[in-house]
Scaffold this motif. Structure first.
Motif, PDB file in Angstrom:
ATOM      1  N   GLU A  30       0.857  -1.179   0.000  1.00 49.90           N
ATOM      2  CA  GLU A  30       0.000   0.000   0.000  1.00 49.90           C
ATOM      3  C   GLU A  30       0.894   1.229   0.000  1.00 49.90           C
ATOM      4  OE1 GLU A  30      -3.748   0.820   2.571  1.00 49.90           O
ATOM      5  OE2 GLU A  30      -1.996   1.541   3.680  1.00 49.90           O
ATOM      6  N   ALA A  31       0.593   2.164  -0.898  1.00 53.81           N
ATOM      7  CA  ALA A  31       1.391   3.380  -0.996  1.00 53.81           C
ATOM      8  C   ALA A  31       0.473   4.590  -1.040  1.00 53.81           C
ATOM      9  CB  ALA A  31       2.250   3.347  -2.265  1.00 53.81           C
ATOM     10  N   LYS A  59      15.509   7.487 -10.776  1.00 49.48           N
ATOM     11  CA  LYS A  59      16.753   7.872 -10.120  1.00 49.48           C
ATOM     12  C   LYS A  59      16.404   8.713  -8.899  1.00 49.48           C
ATOM     13  CE  LYS A  59      19.271   7.975 -14.434  1.00 49.48           C
ATOM     14  NZ  LYS A  59      19.840   8.826 -15.463  1.00 49.48           N
ATOM     15  N   GLY A  60      17.174   8.530  -7.850  1.00 46.06           N
ATOM     16  CA  GLY A  60      16.875   9.247  -6.626  1.00 46.06           C
ATOM     17  C   GLY A  60      15.843   8.521  -5.785  1.00 46.06           C
ATOM     18  N   ASP A  61      15.577   7.247  -6.111  1.00 38.78           N
ATOM     19  CA  ASP A  61      14.664   6.410  -5.335  1.00 38.78           C
ATOM     20  C   ASP A  61      13.264   7.001  -5.215  1.00 38.78           C
ATOM     21  OD1 ASP A  61      16.766   4.692  -5.026  1.00 38.78           O
ATOM     22  OD2 ASP A  61      17.312   5.433  -3.046  1.00 38.78           O
ATOM     23  N   LYS A  93      11.613   4.245   2.854  1.00 38.41           N
ATOM     24  CA  LYS A  93      12.897   3.979   2.203  1.00 38.41           C
ATOM     25  C   LYS A  93      13.193   2.477   2.112  1.00 38.41           C
ATOM     26  CE  LYS A  93      16.999   5.181   0.700  1.00 38.41           C
ATOM     27  NZ  LYS A  93      17.156   5.434  -0.707  1.00 38.41           N
ATOM     28  N   LYS A  94      12.886   1.735   3.171  1.00 35.44           N
ATOM     29  CA  LYS A  94      13.134   0.286   3.161  1.00 35.44           C
ATOM     30  C   LYS A  94      12.279  -0.405   2.107  1.00 35.44           C
ATOM     31  CE  LYS A  94      14.621  -0.286   7.920  1.00 35.44           C
ATOM     32  NZ  LYS A  94      14.343  -0.912   9.219  1.00 35.44           N
ATOM     33  N   ARG A  98      13.691  -2.478  -1.173  1.00 35.63           N
ATOM     34  CA  ARG A  98      13.301  -3.860  -1.451  1.00 35.63           C
ATOM     35  C   ARG A  98      12.694  -3.988  -2.846  1.00 35.63           C
ATOM     36  NH1 ARG A  98       9.730  -4.960   2.490  1.00 35.63           N
ATOM     37  NH2 ARG A  98       7.924  -5.049   1.129  1.00 35.63           N
ATOM     38  N   LEU A  99      11.864  -3.009  -3.233  1.00 35.96           N
ATOM     39  CA  LEU A  99      11.270  -3.035  -4.572  1.00 35.96           C
ATOM     40  C   LEU A  99      12.342  -2.914  -5.650  1.00 35.96           C
ATOM     41  CD1 LEU A  99       8.081  -0.851  -4.131  1.00 35.96           C
ATOM     42  CD2 LEU A  99       8.206  -3.323  -4.399  1.00 35.96           C
TER      43      LEU A  99
END
Length: 159
Positions: A30-31, A59-61, A93-94, A98-99
């Protein structure tokens, strides 16, 4: 006495109808989704579509949702939004790391499965999916028809 207010039925969620047909669905997350004011109003009115959309980790997560279509708000002014603009997703961030790891391993894509309201906020459910081949789709279709015929047979015998 005051007149009773009519309750307007609004869609609770927008589903991606192509997911089950075209992908093997894996892990779901869920986001949150970053939207403008007119986009929120359009989603509340049920004017959103996520059938052709996908998610990339830029880029830049920054996970970004592409090709999601949210109609322009009917009562919006000249500051109305672009219906197919890329939209940022809000994840920890975690989760993003993982994605990224799963996507870099190859063979999988991030596909949104549904867009819904949760406690007044708009959330999007994304899933790690693996694409089905044509023979997989045929197998699913055969299995569905066999189940349908078996249910018809059982209903016919017990009547």
């Amino acid at each position: 006495m005051a007149a009773a207010k009519k309750k307007v039925e609004r869609p609770r969620e927008v589903r991606n109808s192509k997911v089950g047909r075209s992908y093997f669905v894996g892990e779901k997350l869920e986001a949150g989704i970053k939207l403008t004011g007119t986009e929120v109003k359009s989603v509340r009115a049920g004017k959103a579509q996520i059938n052709d959309s996908f998610v990339r980790v830029e880029k830049g997560d920054k996970p970004t949702l592409y090709h999601a279509h949210i109609d322009e708000y009917a009562f919006g002014n000249e500051n109305n939004h672009n219906p197919t603009r890329p939209r940022l997703l809000l994840l920890h961030k975690k989760q993003i790391d993982r994605l990224k790891f799963e996507l870099e391993a190859g063979g999988q894509a991030l596909i949104p499965t549904r867009l819904y309201f949760k406690e007044g906020l708009i959330k999007i459910e994304i899933a790690l999916c693996k694409g089905k081949k044509l023979f997989d789709k045929r197998e699913d279709l055969k299995r569905k028809t066999q189940m349908r015929e078996a249910e018809r047979f059982v209903r016919g015998r017990h009547r």
